[in-house]
Motif scaffolding. Structure first.
Motif, PDB file in Angstrom:
ATOM      1  N   ALA A   1       0.839  -1.209   0.000  1.00  0.00           N
ATOM      2  CA  ALA A   1       0.000   0.000   0.000  1.00  0.00           C
ATOM      3  C   ALA A   1       0.869   1.253   0.000  1.00  0.00           C
ATOM      4  N   PHE A   2       1.961   1.248   0.758  1.00  0.00           N
ATOM      5  CA  PHE A   2       2.881   2.383   0.770  1.00  0.00           C
ATOM      6  C   PHE A   2       3.492   2.581  -0.623  1.00  0.00           C
ATOM      7  N   ARG A   3       3.914   1.498  -1.263  1.00  0.00           N
ATOM      8  CA  ARG A   3       4.482   1.611  -2.611  1.00  0.00           C
ATOM      9  C   ARG A   3       3.455   2.150  -3.601  1.00  0.00           C
ATOM     10  N   ALA A   4       2.196   1.736  -3.451  1.00  0.00           N
ATOM     11  CA  ALA A   4       1.138   2.241  -4.334  1.00  0.00           C
ATOM     12  C   ALA A   4       0.913   3.738  -4.102  1.00  0.00           C
ATOM     13  N   LEU A   5       0.925   4.167  -2.853  1.00  0.00           N
ATOM     14  CA  LEU A   5       0.773   5.587  -2.545  1.00  0.00           C
ATOM     15  C   LEU A   5       1.938   6.380  -3.119  1.00  0.00           C
ATOM     16  N   ARG A   6       3.144   5.891  -2.941  1.00  0.00           N
ATOM     17  CA  ARG A   6       4.321   6.563  -3.483  1.00  0.00           C
ATOM     18  C   ARG A   6       4.223   6.681  -5.001  1.00  0.00           C
ATOM     19  N   LYS A   7       3.866   5.585  -5.675  1.00  0.00           N
ATOM     20  CA  LYS A   7       3.744   5.609  -7.135  1.00  0.00           C
ATOM     21  C   LYS A   7       2.678   6.609  -7.562  1.00  0.00           C
TER      22      LYS A   7
ATOM     23  N   LEU B   1       1.614   9.318  -6.018  1.00  0.00           N
ATOM     24  CA  LEU B   1       2.050  10.703  -5.818  1.00  0.00           C
ATOM     25  C   LEU B   1       3.234  11.087  -6.700  1.00  0.00           C
ATOM     26  N   MET B   2       4.115  10.151  -6.984  1.00  0.00           N
ATOM     27  CA  MET B   2       5.344  10.478  -7.703  1.00  0.00           C
ATOM     28  C   MET B   2       5.205  10.307  -9.217  1.00  0.00           C
ATOM     29  N   GLU B   3       4.428   9.341  -9.651  1.00  0.00           N
ATOM     30  CA  GLU B   3       4.335   9.053 -11.075  1.00  0.00           C
ATOM     31  C   GLU B   3       2.987   9.454 -11.685  1.00  0.00           C
ATOM     32  N   ASP B   4       1.911   9.110 -10.989  1.00  0.00           N
ATOM     33  CA  ASP B   4       0.589   9.355 -11.551  1.00  0.00           C
ATOM     34  C   ASP B   4       0.122  10.799 -11.330  1.00  0.00           C
ATOM     35  N   ARG B   5       0.495  11.417 -10.207  1.00  0.00           N
ATOM     36  CA  ARG B   5       0.009  12.750  -9.877  1.00  0.00           C
ATOM     37  C   ARG B   5       1.119  13.685  -9.377  1.00  0.00           C
ATOM     38  N   PRO B   6       2.220  13.811 -10.123  1.00  0.00           N
ATOM     39  CA  PRO B   6       3.256  14.754  -9.697  1.00  0.00           C
ATOM     40  C   PRO B   6       2.780  16.205  -9.772  1.00  0.00           C
ATOM     41  N   ASP B   7       1.636  16.418 -10.431  1.00  0.00           N
ATOM     42  CA  ASP B   7       1.070  17.764 -10.531  1.00  0.00           C
ATOM     43  C   ASP B   7       0.473  18.244  -9.211  1.00  0.00           C
ATOM     44  N   VAL B   8       0.131  17.319  -8.331  1.00  0.00           N
ATOM     45  CA  VAL B   8      -0.410  17.703  -7.025  1.00  0.00           C
ATOM     46  C   VAL B   8       0.750  18.238  -6.184  1.00  0.00           C
ATOM     47  N   GLN B   9       0.621  19.476  -5.785  1.00  0.00           N
ATOM     48  CA  GLN B   9       1.698  20.148  -5.068  1.00  0.00           C
ATOM     49  C   GLN B   9       1.743  19.726  -3.599  1.00  0.00           C
ATOM     50  N   ASN B  10       2.958  19.670  -3.045  1.00  0.00           N
ATOM     51  CA  ASN B  10       3.120  19.337  -1.630  1.00  0.00           C
ATOM     52  C   ASN B  10       2.333  20.293  -0.741  1.00  0.00           C
ATOM     53  N   ILE B  11       2.325  21.564  -1.095  1.00  0.00           N
ATOM     54  CA  ILE B  11       1.616  22.541  -0.271  1.00  0.00           C
ATOM     55  C   ILE B  11       0.124  22.220  -0.215  1.00  0.00           C
ATOM     56  N   ASP B  12      -0.438  21.738  -1.320  1.00  0.00           N
ATOM     57  CA  ASP B  12      -1.851  21.364  -1.337  1.00  0.00           C
ATOM     58  C   ASP B  12      -2.096  20.107  -0.499  1.00  0.00           C
TER      59      ASP B  12
ATOM     60  N   ASN C   1       7.229  15.161   1.588  1.00  0.00           N
ATOM     61  CA  ASN C   1       8.342  15.315   2.530  1.00  0.00           C
ATOM     62  C   ASN C   1       8.054  14.602   3.843  1.00  0.00           C
ATOM     63  N   CYS C   2       6.810  14.622   4.287  1.00  0.00           N
ATOM     64  CA  CYS C   2       6.436  13.882   5.494  1.00  0.00           C
ATOM     65  C   CYS C   2       6.660  12.383   5.281  1.00  0.00           C
ATOM     66  N   LEU C   3       6.229  11.882   4.135  1.00  0.00           N
ATOM     67  CA  LEU C   3       6.406  10.465   3.844  1.00  0.00           C
ATOM     68  C   LEU C   3       7.880  10.086   3.836  1.00  0.00           C
ATOM     69  N   SER C   4       8.715  10.946   3.262  1.00  0.00           N
ATOM     70  CA  SER C   4      10.152  10.645   3.260  1.00  0.00           C
ATOM     71  C   SER C   4      10.723  10.734   4.667  1.00  0.00           C
ATOM     72  N   ARG C   5      10.200  11.662   5.491  1.00  0.00           N
ATOM     73  CA  ARG C   5      10.665  11.771   6.880  1.00  0.00           C
ATOM     74  C   ARG C   5      10.267  10.529   7.671  1.00  0.00           C
ATOM     75  N   TRP C   6       9.046  10.043   7.464  1.00  0.00           N
ATOM     76  CA  TRP C   6       8.613   8.834   8.156  1.00  0.00           C
ATOM     77  C   TRP C   6       9.471   7.641   7.736  1.00  0.00           C
ATOM     78  N   TYR C   7       9.852   7.606   6.481  1.00  0.00           N
ATOM     79  CA  TYR C   7      10.751   6.563   5.969  1.00  0.00           C
ATOM     80  C   TYR C   7      12.092   6.653   6.690  1.00  0.00           C
ATOM     81  N   GLN C   8      12.639   7.865   6.793  1.00  0.00           N
ATOM     82  CA  GLN C   8      13.906   8.087   7.484  1.00  0.00           C
ATOM     83  C   GLN C   8      13.802   7.675   8.952  1.00  0.00           C
ATOM     84  N   GLU C   9      12.740   8.086   9.613  1.00  0.00           N
ATOM     85  CA  GLU C   9      12.571   7.755  11.026  1.00  0.00           C
ATOM     86  C   GLU C   9      12.481   6.243  11.231  1.00  0.00           C
TER      87      GLU C   9
END
Length: 106
Positions: free
Chosen positions: A13-19, A21-32, A42-50
């Protein structure tokens, strides 16, 4: 369901969410994402780091972002990031405080 199967399903499910946001909808801005959902890429990458750090894997914020984004932040910004209105920026300040800053202090 056994624990290993649950972990595998959650990872899928995480990989599907990443795909999405990153491939199917890169037009959706982080601020939105942050303003509406209280999290962004950035939150998702921070959670990955943590999660990595909790397991004794040394990983910096920049390393986690590059793994999550599949490129450097500078590349992502140049390819996909657009400007934000003053209203969106003001909403972001509130959302960031409520969802990132306040939670980090708890």
């Amino acid at each position: 369901m056994d624990e290993q199967t649950q972990i595998e399903i959650e990872a899928a499910a995480f990989r599907a969410l990443r795909k999405h946001l990153m491939e199917d909808r890169p037009d959706v801005q982080n601020i939105d994402l942050m303003n509406l959902g209280g999290f962004c890429r950035n939150c998702l990458s921070r959670w990955y780091q943590e999660a990595a750090n909790e397991r004794g894997i040394e990983m910096s914020k920049d390393e986690a972002r590059e793994i999550y984004y599949g490129m450097s932040m500078d590349e992502w910004k140049a390819k996909y990031q657009t400007g934000a209105s003053p209203e969106k920026q003001a909403a972001f300040e509130v959302a960031f405080k409520e969802n990132v800053t306040d939670k980090a202090g708890k």
